[in-house]
Write a protein that holds these residues in place. Structure first.
Motif, PDB file in Angstrom:
ATOM      1  N   CYS A  43       5.285  -7.514   5.447  1.00 52.02           N
ATOM      2  CA  CYS A  43       5.294  -7.953   4.469  1.00 52.02           C
ATOM      3  C   CYS A  43       6.315  -8.297   3.393  1.00 52.02           C
ATOM      4  CB  CYS A  43       4.136  -7.560   3.449  1.00 52.02           C
ATOM      5  SG  CYS A  43       3.539  -7.755   2.066  1.00 52.02           S
TER       6      CYS A  43
ATOM      7  N   PHE B 200       7.003  -8.256   0.148  1.00 45.24           N
ATOM      8  CA  PHE B 200       6.159  -8.483  -1.145  1.00 45.24           C
ATOM      9  C   PHE B 200       5.972  -7.747  -2.424  1.00 45.24           C
ATOM     10  CE2 PHE B 200       3.641  -7.337  -4.861  1.00 45.24           C
ATOM     11  CZ  PHE B 200       2.719  -9.384  -5.503  1.00 45.24           C
ATOM     12  N   CYS B 201       5.632  -5.777  -1.450  1.00 47.05           N
ATOM     13  CA  CYS B 201       6.453  -4.494  -1.791  1.00 47.05           C
ATOM     14  C   CYS B 201       7.142  -3.570  -1.737  1.00 47.05           C
ATOM     15  CB  CYS B 201       5.152  -3.833  -2.732  1.00 47.05           C
ATOM     16  SG  CYS B 201       4.294  -2.376  -2.127  1.00 47.05           S
TER      17      CYS B 201
ATOM     18  N   LEU C 175       6.750  -2.354   2.450  1.00 51.55           N
ATOM     19  CA  LEU C 175       7.794  -3.346   3.309  1.00 51.55           C
ATOM     20  C   LEU C 175       6.977  -3.058   5.311  1.00 51.55           C
ATOM     21  CD1 LEU C 175      11.503  -3.489   3.127  1.00 51.55           C
ATOM     22  CD2 LEU C 175       9.802  -5.279   2.750  1.00 51.55           C
ATOM     23  N   CYS C 176       5.545  -3.130   4.355  1.00 55.44           N
ATOM     24  CA  CYS C 176       4.848  -2.595   6.013  1.00 55.44           C
ATOM     25  C   CYS C 176       4.987  -3.887   6.715  1.00 55.44           C
ATOM     26  CB  CYS C 176       3.290  -3.136   5.362  1.00 55.44           C
ATOM     27  SG  CYS C 176       2.419  -1.710   3.890  1.00 55.44           S
TER      28      CYS C 176
ATOM     29  N   CYS D 264      -2.457  -5.232   2.244  1.00 51.68           N
ATOM     30  CA  CYS D 264      -3.431  -5.644   1.299  1.00 51.68           C
ATOM     31  C   CYS D 264      -3.652  -7.011  -0.016  1.00 51.68           C
ATOM     32  CB  CYS D 264      -2.587  -4.511   0.340  1.00 51.68           C
ATOM     33  SG  CYS D 264      -1.449  -5.518  -0.725  1.00 51.68           S
TER      34      CYS D 264
ATOM     35  N   ARG E 274      -0.967  -0.153   0.081  1.00 55.05           N
ATOM     36  CA  ARG E 274      -0.884   0.671   1.278  1.00 55.05           C
ATOM     37  C   ARG E 274      -0.583   1.714   1.667  1.00 55.05           C
ATOM     38  NH1 ARG E 274       0.384  -3.182   5.905  1.00 55.05           N
ATOM     39  NH2 ARG E 274      -1.455  -1.230   7.189  1.00 55.05           N
TER      40      ARG E 274
END
Ligand code: SF4
Length: 438
Positions: free
Chosen positions: A8, A10-11, A14-15, A34, A157
């Motif tokens: 991911c 986004f934040c 880094l899931c 999320c 998350r």
């Protein structure tokens, strides 16, 4: 088609376990992310342009990429001193070309940590950074502290993947094996689920950290309250810290941007160093943008400094507060700018924005934002982690390869645009000879 193990973008978490269903190059569903991460994939078409836009004679017009890059190169060549800024929402490969361009043009280069964890970066150069990986936290930590951050809203998350809830090697019962302390000025959503919540008075973090360190170092606290926290509660928290098996202190902008800035972070890091006389304890910054850590890393590899780098003398210098983006703009020290994957017009201080809007600047960004609107040249690009691969650093400094999920034949990547600008600048021997007085 089902794409697995998607990262991911986004934040700073880094899931890397997202599962995305793609049909006919359209993203249909996103599993495991999320709501913030899912929206980056599902709404990737929002605020996008297919062609560069340039402003000429007061009018905006769409042009092709070759023309836009040519204009951008001319703009940079004709400026005396330029600023490159942004980089926390793009790949390490693109950041590398940014640093090369700044060096070639003898300009300034800065990333968004200048307005978030800049004080933390200064601090860990001063007192060190006793940190760990998020894997260590998942497998070992039985005490989690969030100070000045609210991950349930900003890194949704973080608790379920790495800190409070997951079952680890030595934390087999998940959240039953852990305690959570939240220290914040207000009762956030994260504070509501904490084992212990301390509501601290605004800007009193330094005092509270000092009180904790005093107790750890054998001194007694005389005051009834410090920073709005009762004396007994401070002793109780220090006891929880000393008696845990492995504690981790995560801190956010609620700590970095409080009074004292880097001095407060020096003190918080020293608290963790003190705690290591009793038990194992680590500290970690809660990084916001998905690759802000990478921008610090790549800047440091190439120039020796993590942000606010000044190449104007032909060699890298670093003096945050003088060479950072906000300062060089507010002091009117630059006459052009190249903004990559950032939106300073929407969040810089007024003086800095005023100067930025008075000089010609180029904006390279997948999304058409407020800074794009006022740019002399706007160049749209692919989204890293959705339309193109790239490498980014997680908040614990672990590099992770982002995957491509769908094709986008219309746009180049940030890396391709910056590489092209760099190569066209290099081709112009006159610029190099003039700048380097050869
Ligand atoms: S926590 Fe961050 S990285 Fe993970 S899915 Fe949410 S936005 Fe993406």
């Amino acid at each position: 088609m089902i794409v697995t193990d998607v990262v991911c973008p986004f934040c700073g978490c880094l899931c890397d376990d997202l599962v995305i269903e793609v049909d006919n190059n359209e993203i249909k569903t996103v599993r495991n992310a999320c709501r913030l991460g899912a929206s980056k994939f599902l709404k990737h078409k929002k605020n996008r342009k297919k062609k560069p836009i340039i402003k000429e004679n007061g009018e905006k017009k769409e042009v092709d990429f070759d023309y836009a890059i040519d204009k951008a190169v001319k703009l940079l060549k004709n400026s005396t001193r330029c600023l490159l800024y942004g980089f926390s929402s793009t790949s390490n490969e693109a950041i590398e070309y940014g640093v090369k361009i700044a060096e070639l043009l003898r300009g300034y280069i800065d990333n968004t940590s200048t307005v978030c964890h800049g004080p933390s970066v200064v601090s860990y150069q001063t007192v060190g950074y006793p940190s760990c990986t998020l894997g260590d936290v998942k497998n070992r930590a039985d005490l989690i502290i969030y100070w000045g951050c609210n991950p349930l809203n900003a890194h949704p998350r973080h608790l379920s993947r790495y800190t409070l809830y997951p079952r680890g090697l030595f934390t087999e019962r998940g959240f039953l094996d852990r305690k959570l302390i939240v220290i914040d000025v207000r009762e956030t959503d994260t504070a509501k689920i904490a084992t212990k919540f301390l509501r601290i008075e605004p800007n009193k973090d330094y005092e509270l950290v000092s009180a904790m360190r005093s107790i750890l170092n054998g001194l007694d606290i005389q005051q009834d309250t410090i920073a709005g926290i009762k004396r007994d509660e401070i002793y109780e928290i220090v006891d929880m810290m000393k008696s845990c098996r492995y504690g981790v202190l995560f801190f956010g902008m609620g700590l970095t941007q409080t009074y004292g800035r880097d001095r407060t972070i020096d003190n918080a890091i020293s608290l963790v160093i003190d705690l290591n006389r009793y038990t194992k304890f680590s500290i970690m910054m809660m990084r916001g943008h998905y690759n802000v850590t990478g921008s610090n890393q790549v800047f440091a590899w190439l120039s020796g400094f993590p942000y606010a780098v000044d190449f104007t003398r032909g060699y890298p210098r670093y003096n945050p507060g003088e060479t950072s983006a906000v300062d060089v703009l507010s002091n009117k020290e630059v006459d052009s700018a190249l903004i990559i994957a950032a939106d300073p017009v929407s969040n810089f201080p007024k003086e800095a924005i005023r100067h930025l809007l008075s000089i010609p600047y180029i904006n390279v960004d997948p999304f058409y934002n407020l800074s794009s609107k006022y740019a002399k040249i706007y160049i749209p690009t692919k989204i890293v982690g959705v339309e193109v691969e790239g490498t980014a650093y997680r908040m614990d400094n672990i590099p992770i390869r982002l995957r491509k999920v769908i094709e986008n034949e219309d746009l180049p990547s940030d890396e391709e645009v910056l590489k092209e600008i760099y190569e066209r600048l290099i081709e112009d021997e006159i610029v190099i000879k003039e700048r380097y007085s050869i």
